[in-house]
Design an enzyme around this catalytic site. Structure first.
Site, PDB file in Angstrom:
ATOM      1  N   GLU A  78      13.914  13.179 -41.949  1.00 17.31           N
ATOM      2  CA  GLU A  78      14.622  13.267 -43.387  1.00 17.31           C
ATOM      3  C   GLU A  78      14.317  14.382 -44.594  1.00 17.31           C
ATOM      4  O   GLU A  78      14.426  14.485 -45.013  1.00 17.31           O
ATOM      5  CB  GLU A  78      13.519  11.990 -44.107  1.00 17.31           C
ATOM      6  CG  GLU A  78      14.691  10.525 -43.373  1.00 17.31           C
ATOM      7  CD  GLU A  78      14.168   8.539 -44.182  1.00 17.31           C
ATOM      8  OE1 GLU A  78      12.718   9.374 -44.635  1.00 17.31           O
ATOM      9  OE2 GLU A  78      14.897   8.185 -43.936  1.00 17.31           O
ATOM     10  N   GLU A 109       2.987   7.218 -22.434  1.00 17.77           N
ATOM     11  CA  GLU A 109       2.252   6.906 -23.674  1.00 17.77           C
ATOM     12  C   GLU A 109       0.464   7.099 -22.810  1.00 17.77           C
ATOM     13  O   GLU A 109      -0.556   7.225 -23.614  1.00 17.77           O
ATOM     14  CB  GLU A 109       1.717   5.686 -24.554  1.00 17.77           C
ATOM     15  CG  GLU A 109       1.648   4.285 -24.356  1.00 17.77           C
ATOM     16  CD  GLU A 109       1.246   3.227 -25.043  1.00 17.77           C
ATOM     17  OE1 GLU A 109       0.128   2.997 -25.228  1.00 17.77           O
ATOM     18  OE2 GLU A 109       1.610   3.375 -26.109  1.00 17.77           O
TER      19      GLU A 109
END
Length: 270
Positions: A78, A109
């Site tokens: 953004e 992960e």
């Protein structure tokens, strides 16, 4: 047991009426901004370091897994449209790569070495800043990336939701957002994720303001990527210059941003 994994304050959720579910979740969510407020003094020096590095040409990286990784990617994505910052100045990376944005990648992960490999592919250096995002504070992918980055001289920070975590211990600027047990036990996409999103908003917005990407309170460098933003930019020019809508829109279309349009108009008058 870590706070993020501790049992919910509510029992028998499956027997609650819908309204009770919503009210109780909302009551829990009301506590999140207070947890973020308690951590502002931790956020301040991290923002100051990011600003210094980016003023000198550095970049900001986020790494995470699962919800935490997605929040970092969201925040990074953004920045260019909102503040006109070039792509590649704020970068989000998550365990499992782009595929994991939409679908979980099993055990991604758990690899302590992979984050640094992912970062090296983007030529990360000690000119940059790395923030690790992990609600638990114990995600191997994130811990390994932060530890390796710090050993290479990078400024490192983290955003966690447990106190005294391993990730905080290896980060130079830890931010601990202690929001307490989740409404659904262990579901850290809820309060923990909300707290992380608030902190990321605060960090990146403060950095962009300090880098001069806001004038007054306006996003003068925003990308004009749709009609709504063109209309907003036009109104901003009208307000700044006290001119009509047609003249303001012509200036915006000609110069491509509110800042450039206003500056050109004022320079021409002087």
């Amino acid at each position: 047991m870590s706070i993020t994994e501790s049992s919910s304050n509510y029992e028998d959720l499956e027997h609650m009426a819908v309204r009770d579910l919503l009210v109780n979740m909302n009551n829990e969510d009301k506590t999140v901004p207070l947890a973020v407020e308690r951590s502002i003094d931790q956020i301040v020096p991290l923002v100051e370091q990011i600003v210094l590095k980016m003023q000198a040409g550095g970049r900001l990286f986020y790494i995470g897994a699962g919800t935490s990784g997605r929040l970092g990617i969201l925040d990074a994505s953004e920045i260019p449209p909102t503040y006109g910052m070039p792509h590649g100045k704020v970068i989000g990376i998550m365990a499992g790569g782009d595929e994991a944005i939409r679908k979980a990648v099993e055990f991604a992960e758990d690899d302590q070495q992979q984050a640094w490999k992912d970062l090296q592919a983007l030529d990360i250096s000690d000119a940059d800043v790395l923030i690790g995002i992990a609600a638990s504070g114990r995600t191997p992918y994130v811990i390994g990336g932060i530890r390796e980055a710090r050993s290479h001289g990078l400024v490192t920070g983290c955003i966690v939701c447990n106190p005294d975590s391993e990730l905080a211990s290896v980060s130079e600027y830890p931010v601990e957002l202690i929001v307490g047990p989740e409404f659904v036990t262990g579901s850290t996409r809820m309060k923990s994720g909300t707290a992380q999103k608030l902190a990321l908003n605060m960090i990146s917005t403060s950095v962009m303001i300090r880098l001069g990407r806001v004038k007054g309170n306006k996003m003068v460098d925003m990308q004009l990527s749709n009609t709504k933003l063109v209309d907003r930019g036009t109104r901003m020019i009208m307000e700044a210059l006290q001119i009509g809508v047609d003249d303001a829109r012509d200036l915006l279309e000609k110069h491509g941003s509110v800042r450039a349009a206003v500056n050109h108009y004022l320079d021409a008058r002087n």
